[in-house]
Design a protein around this motif. Structure first.
Motif, PDB file in Angstrom:
ATOM      1  N   GLY A  41      30.429  31.875  33.221  1.00  0.00           N
ATOM      2  CA  GLY A  41      30.421  30.793  32.584  1.00  0.00           C
ATOM      3  C   GLY A  41      30.810  30.553  31.184  1.00  0.00           C
ATOM      4  N   GLU A  42      31.797  31.306  30.835  1.00  0.00           N
ATOM      5  CA  GLU A  42      32.622  31.218  29.604  1.00  0.00           C
ATOM      6  C   GLU A  42      34.003  31.478  29.557  1.00  0.00           C
ATOM      7  N   ASP A  43      34.731  30.407  29.115  1.00  0.00           N
ATOM      8  CA  ASP A  43      36.119  30.440  28.929  1.00  0.00           C
ATOM      9  C   ASP A  43      36.639  31.467  27.728  1.00  0.00           C
ATOM     10  N   ILE A  44      37.527  32.337  27.649  1.00  0.00           N
ATOM     11  CA  ILE A  44      38.006  33.078  26.636  1.00  0.00           C
ATOM     12  C   ILE A  44      39.171  32.688  26.488  1.00  0.00           C
ATOM     13  N   THR A  45      39.860  32.912  25.125  1.00  0.00           N
ATOM     14  CA  THR A  45      41.441  32.852  24.986  1.00  0.00           C
ATOM     15  C   THR A  45      41.880  34.171  24.653  1.00  0.00           C
ATOM     16  N   VAL A  46      43.115  34.497  25.315  1.00  0.00           N
ATOM     17  CA  VAL A  46      43.762  35.840  25.223  1.00  0.00           C
ATOM     18  C   VAL A  46      45.117  35.423  24.661  1.00  0.00           C
ATOM     19  N   HIS A  47      45.526  36.123  23.957  1.00  0.00           N
ATOM     20  CA  HIS A  47      46.827  35.838  23.179  1.00  0.00           C
ATOM     21  C   HIS A  47      47.475  37.539  22.998  1.00  0.00           C
ATOM     22  N   CYS A  48      48.547  37.852  23.664  1.00  0.00           N
ATOM     23  CA  CYS A  48      49.032  39.038  23.841  1.00  0.00           C
ATOM     24  C   CYS A  48      50.449  39.009  23.226  1.00  0.00           C
ATOM     25  N   LYS A  49      50.886  40.055  22.528  1.00  0.00           N
ATOM     26  CA  LYS A  49      52.217  40.365  22.305  1.00  0.00           C
ATOM     27  C   LYS A  49      52.756  41.460  21.802  1.00  0.00           C
ATOM     28  N   SER A  50      53.860  41.558  21.637  1.00  0.00           N
ATOM     29  CA  SER A  50      54.684  43.029  21.250  1.00  0.00           C
ATOM     30  C   SER A  50      55.672  42.613  20.064  1.00  0.00           C
ATOM     31  N   GLY A  51      56.118  43.558  19.538  1.00  0.00           N
ATOM     32  CA  GLY A  51      57.110  43.240  18.374  1.00  0.00           C
ATOM     33  C   GLY A  51      58.422  42.358  18.975  1.00  0.00           C
ATOM     34  N   VAL A  59      44.050  30.543  28.127  1.00  0.00           N
ATOM     35  CA  VAL A  59      42.718  30.298  28.326  1.00  0.00           C
ATOM     36  C   VAL A  59      42.185  30.624  29.681  1.00  0.00           C
ATOM     37  N   LEU A  60      41.393  31.714  29.925  1.00  0.00           N
ATOM     38  CA  LEU A  60      40.972  32.080  31.282  1.00  0.00           C
ATOM     39  C   LEU A  60      39.502  31.637  31.504  1.00  0.00           C
ATOM     40  N   LYS A  61      39.196  31.283  32.575  1.00  0.00           N
ATOM     41  CA  LYS A  61      38.074  30.907  33.091  1.00  0.00           C
ATOM     42  C   LYS A  61      37.264  32.288  33.644  1.00  0.00           C
ATOM     43  N   THR A  62      36.091  32.137  33.847  1.00  0.00           N
ATOM     44  CA  THR A  62      35.509  33.179  34.597  1.00  0.00           C
ATOM     45  C   THR A  62      36.210  33.830  35.713  1.00  0.00           C
ATOM     46  N   TRP A  63      36.447  35.139  35.826  1.00  0.00           N
ATOM     47  CA  TRP A  63      37.219  35.803  36.538  1.00  0.00           C
ATOM     48  C   TRP A  63      38.422  35.590  36.811  1.00  0.00           C
ATOM     49  N   GLU A  64      39.085  34.771  35.781  1.00  0.00           N
ATOM     50  CA  GLU A  64      40.637  34.844  36.015  1.00  0.00           C
ATOM     51  C   GLU A  64      41.409  35.959  35.213  1.00  0.00           C
ATOM     52  N   ILE A  65      42.521  36.064  35.611  1.00  0.00           N
ATOM     53  CA  ILE A  65      43.226  37.433  35.046  1.00  0.00           C
ATOM     54  C   ILE A  65      44.475  36.771  34.423  1.00  0.00           C
ATOM     55  N   PHE A  66      44.968  37.226  33.442  1.00  0.00           N
ATOM     56  CA  PHE A  66      46.182  37.021  32.834  1.00  0.00           C
ATOM     57  C   PHE A  66      46.894  38.561  33.018  1.00  0.00           C
ATOM     58  N   HIS A  67      48.261  38.521  33.403  1.00  0.00           N
ATOM     59  CA  HIS A  67      48.896  39.961  33.699  1.00  0.00           C
ATOM     60  C   HIS A  67      50.306  39.676  33.290  1.00  0.00           C
TER      61      HIS A  67
END
Length: 134
Positions: A41-51, A59-67
């Motif tokens: 029941g909660e969205d999260i924000t994921v921000h990934c990076k390398s050099g 923005v990921l809803k519950t059970w969503e996956i960023f890959h």
């Protein structure tokens, strides 16, 4: 020595390394990293990076996956880090660090964001890393 001879020598040396125990120092693997929102029941924000690569905020809803998929760099120094934000918490963690994750979770590193923290899963799909919220 001419530039051609230098390049030829480099290929000969690299070819010799491939047949030695030192070959593991030469990244030639493809990897995948996945970050999953396991907070009900909660969205999260994921921000990934390398050099080199900024994968942008997601923005990921519950059970969503960023890959994402990538190839390890020549020096064996590939590092991807992620900043994760929930409604009331935020932290940064190394999602893939070549020196520790090549063996730990190759070819896929999975991270699950939960209320209690961020759980890392190895190549056998077993939780072997826990990152507590600050």
């Amino acid at each position: 020595m001419s530039q051609f001879n230098n390049v030829l020598l480099l290929f000969v040396v690299l070819g010799a390394l491939v047949d030695t125990p030192w070959a593991y120092l030469l990244p030639s693997d493809d990897f995948s990293v996945a970050v999953e929102n396991d907070i009900s029941g909660e969205d999260i924000t994921v921000h990934c990076k390398s050099g080199d690569d900024d994968l942008g905020p997601h923005v990921l809803k519950t059970w969503e996956i960023f890959h994402w998929n990538f190839h390890g760099n020549f020096g064996g120094t590939t590092l991807y880090f992620c900043h994760v934000t929930t409604q009331d918490k935020s932290t940064r963690f190394d999602a893939f660090k070549y020196s520790k994750d090549r063996q730990r979770c190759s070819p896929k590193c999975t991270w699950k964001v939960q209320k209690s923290g961020i759980l890392g899963f190895n190549k056998n799909d077993k939780n072997d890393v826990t990152i507590n919220w600050p």
